[in-house]
Design an enzyme around this catalytic site. Sequence first.
Site, PDB file in Angstrom:
ATOM      1  N   CYS A   1       0.821  -1.213   0.000  1.00 24.27           N
ATOM      2  CA  CYS A   1       0.000   0.000   0.000  1.00 24.27           C
ATOM      3  C   CYS A   1       0.859   1.269   0.000  1.00 24.27           C
ATOM      4  CB  CYS A   1      -0.916  -0.009   1.213  1.00 24.27           C
ATOM      5  SG  CYS A   1      -0.018   0.167   2.765  1.00 24.27           S
TER       6      CYS A   1
ATOM      7  N   ALA B   1       3.032   1.689   3.001  1.00 20.13           N
ATOM      8  CA  ALA B   1       4.222   0.829   2.941  1.00 20.13           C
ATOM      9  C   ALA B   1       5.319   1.516   2.144  1.00 20.13           C
ATOM     10  CB  ALA B   1       3.870  -0.519   2.319  1.00 20.13           C
TER      11      ALA B   1
ATOM     12  N   ARG C   1      10.555  -4.583   7.519  1.00 14.45           N
ATOM     13  CA  ARG C   1      11.546  -4.034   6.589  1.00 14.45           C
ATOM     14  C   ARG C   1      12.866  -3.877   7.313  1.00 14.45           C
ATOM     15  NH1 ARG C   1      12.648  -0.509   3.437  1.00 14.45           N
ATOM     16  NH2 ARG C   1      12.962  -1.074   1.297  1.00 14.45           N
TER      17      ARG C   1
ATOM     18  N   HIS D   1       5.968   6.388  -2.253  1.00  9.31           N
ATOM     19  CA  HIS D   1       7.309   6.911  -2.565  1.00  9.31           C
ATOM     20  C   HIS D   1       7.201   8.395  -2.919  1.00  9.31           C
ATOM     21  CE1 HIS D   1       8.226   2.633  -4.314  1.00  9.31           C
ATOM     22  NE2 HIS D   1       8.375   2.634  -3.014  1.00  9.31           N
TER      23      HIS D   1
HETATM   24  S1  CFN Z   1       9.074  -0.427  -2.937  1.00  9.67           S
HETATM   25 FE1  CFN Z   1      11.038  -0.468  -4.013  1.00  9.67          FE
HETATM   26  S2  CFN Z   1      12.534   0.932  -3.367  1.00  9.67           S
HETATM   27  S3  CFN Z   1      11.239  -0.551  -6.185  1.00  9.67           S
HETATM   28 FE2  CFN Z   1      12.432  -2.151  -5.315  1.00  9.67          FE
HETATM   29  S4  CFN Z   1      14.444  -1.401  -5.107  1.00  9.67           S
HETATM   30 FE3  CFN Z   1      11.480  -3.971  -3.827  1.00  9.67          FE
HETATM   31  S5  CFN Z   1       9.350  -4.168  -3.405  1.00  9.67           S
HETATM   32 MO1  CFN Z   1      10.476  -4.728  -1.516  1.00  9.67          MO
HETATM   33  S6  CFN Z   1      10.593  -2.709  -0.517  1.00  9.67           S
HETATM   34 FE4  CFN Z   1      12.383  -2.884  -1.760  1.00  9.67          FE
HETATM   35 FE5  CFN Z   1      13.397  -1.066  -3.242  1.00  9.67          FE
HETATM   36 FE6  CFN Z   1      13.057   0.280  -5.398  1.00  9.67          FE
HETATM   37 FE7  CFN Z   1      10.075  -2.328  -2.575  1.00  9.67          FE
HETATM   38  S7  CFN Z   1      14.245  -1.772  -1.315  1.00  9.67           S
HETATM   39  S8  CFN Z   1      12.567  -4.965  -2.208  1.00  9.67           S
HETATM   40  S9  CFN Z   1      12.131  -4.205  -5.960  1.00  9.67           S
HETATM   41  N1  CFN Z   1      11.825  -2.158  -3.484  1.00  9.67           N
HETATM   42  C1  HCA Z   2       6.433  -3.725   1.004  1.00  9.11           C
HETATM   43  C2  HCA Z   2       7.785  -4.106   1.525  1.00  9.11           C
HETATM   44  C3  HCA Z   2       8.419  -5.273   0.831  1.00  9.11           C
HETATM   45  C4  HCA Z   2       7.661  -6.576   1.074  1.00  9.11           C
HETATM   46  C5  HCA Z   2       8.488  -7.776   0.812  1.00  9.11           C
HETATM   47  C6  HCA Z   2       7.815  -9.073   0.459  1.00  9.11           C
HETATM   48  C7  HCA Z   2       9.850  -5.383   1.370  1.00  9.11           C
HETATM   49  O1  HCA Z   2       6.163  -3.830  -0.186  1.00  9.11           O
HETATM   50  O2  HCA Z   2       5.639  -3.297   1.789  1.00  9.11           O
HETATM   51  O3  HCA Z   2       6.687  -9.122  -0.014  1.00  9.11           O
HETATM   52  O4  HCA Z   2       8.498 -10.093   0.656  1.00  9.11           O
HETATM   53  O5  HCA Z   2      10.782  -5.432   0.607  1.00  9.11           O
HETATM   54  O6  HCA Z   2       9.991  -5.440   2.595  1.00  9.11           O
HETATM   55  O7  HCA Z   2       8.481  -5.020  -0.549  1.00  9.11           O
END
Ligand code: CFN
Ligand code: HCA
Length: 535
Positions: free
Chosen positions: A52, A55, A86, A188
């Site tokens: 969401c 998140a 996280r 974001h």
């Molecule tokens: S929201 Fe982003 S910020 S897009 Fe990426 S590299 Fe994942 S989903 Mo989990 S939380 Fe994480 Fe980053 Fe960019 Fe999210 S650190 S692993 S692919 N990510």
């Molecule tokens: C998020 C955080 C997440 C979830 C990871 C997962 C992360 O989207 O709210 O589904 O295993 O990296 O912690 O992307």
Amino acid sequence: MASDLREKVLEKYSARVYKNRKEHVIAIGEGNPDTITANTRAIPGIITQRGCCYAGCKGVVLGPIKDAAIIVHGPIGCAFYAWGTRRHKAFADEKDGEKADCYLEYCFSTDMQEPDIVFGGEKKLKQAITEVIDIFHPAIVLICSTCPVGLIGDDIHAVAKWTEAEFGTKAIAFSCEGYKGVSQSAGHHIANNQLIRYIIGTGDKEPKTQYSVNLLGEYNIGGDGWEVERLLKRCGIEVVSVFTGGGSYRDLKNSHLAHLNLVQCHRSINYVAEMMQDKYGIDWLKVNFVGIESSAKSLRDIGEYFGDEELKARIEEVIADEIAAITDELDYYKSKLKGKSAALYVGGSRSHHYQLLLKDFGVRTVLAGYEFAHRDDYEGREVIPDIKPDADSKNIESIEVEPDPKYYKVLLTQEQKEKLLEKGVALNYYEGMFKGMEEGAIITDDLNHFETEEFLKVLKPDVFFSGIKDKFVTQKNGMLSRQLHSYDYSGPYAGFRGAITFGHDLVMGLYTPAWSYIRAPWQKVPSIQGTLGGE
Ligand code: CFN
Ligand code: HCA
């Protein structure tokens, strides 16, 4: 053929769902389009893997800022989620010979209850802020709202103003209610817009050297940010601030004084780079420190940008040394991984970055997708000179970027164009997922639970890289799944050394004898023996 496989999975849908999903699932090559529909609402009833808005704002972007007291205004579950799941890693900085503030281990929340929902929660929020300031004296308070706050209309921005007036402590509010937008991506944006508005540009500490950078879109998962910083420092490049893994308010406020912005995760932050370019004239360069080739290229691009021969030579030395140190292990892991195939599905940029690291080991990608990426993350972002009749066409012609109207366009000012030419590196540019993928592979936007299981059945990759929600379903079906969000608590995977840790973890996962126990003994041989008829 990839399109047949795609049809085999999608044909199970009703006509309406089929029509929607076929725009999000693309087979590469075979005359298929290299454009995609993305960043749209998930279909109600479908089990999406997305998160969401809260998140994305609190969990991803703000959460890692170590010296900020972040108060979650809402029921406790949301606060716990963004704190406990996280994996924010950071060292407390030294300040005047002492450890400076670091609140990452704390979880601050108003723990809203039913009466607060009925009568309003602002009083409780003020009380929580008063307690936090009394006990911790933080330099900054960040307030994040969760779904009910938006629904009942608590004015967290007014409370932030009240905090500043009452205590003289900087306070910023983030209206990041979970239901906003279609995914984490909205969060974001909300986080980053406030950082630009209230934090970036408020400090005055000049960098110490002439080659200083900010690392944007690096969240220090598994210690990746530390590894990248180590490499940059070895090359003589100063890191002013990191957005936001292991980062701090102390450093972020001086980030506008750095010489260059490096963008790792473009999805979560490209617009900050853009805004900093507009506001402070800082150029930005897309880098990727996931993968051996990619890390070397990123370092070289930085050297090229600064254009200093000494710096470039040092970068070459560091690359040679880092590669020499991993060659034996790399060869070994390559020999174990060559010819394997993978599927990748994570949030917004890793599904592309990790394909490059897999390529270093000879692993092919048969399917990849993003939870919440936008079209540019798939289709790429090209710099297209703003060709006007009165523009300096001599300069424009020599820019080595193919203008293609299908792709995202960035129109440059005359000044930006000149800079681009002068530097000789691809500024303001990133390659999308489409370009790197082989003919026959499949791209899936907002992959859902049904499609995950079906695609894995038909494509049969050796490993599925994804997250916690689908890892165990996959493994119970006998296929290795490694988490690319959390690295299954291993890491770092970034840089040269990180690549080896990744190779090691992958080989360990693929070659473990555990897979031979997936089928229960009674599925292989009859376990009850007897004779019928009482003979
Ligand atoms: S929201 Fe982003 S910020 S897009 Fe990426 S590299 Fe994942 S989903 Mo989990 S939380 Fe994480 Fe980053 Fe960019 Fe999210 S650190 S692993 S692919 N990510
Ligand atoms: C998020 C955080 C997440 C979830 C990871 C997962 C992360 O989207 O709210 O589904 O295993 O990296 O912690 O992307």
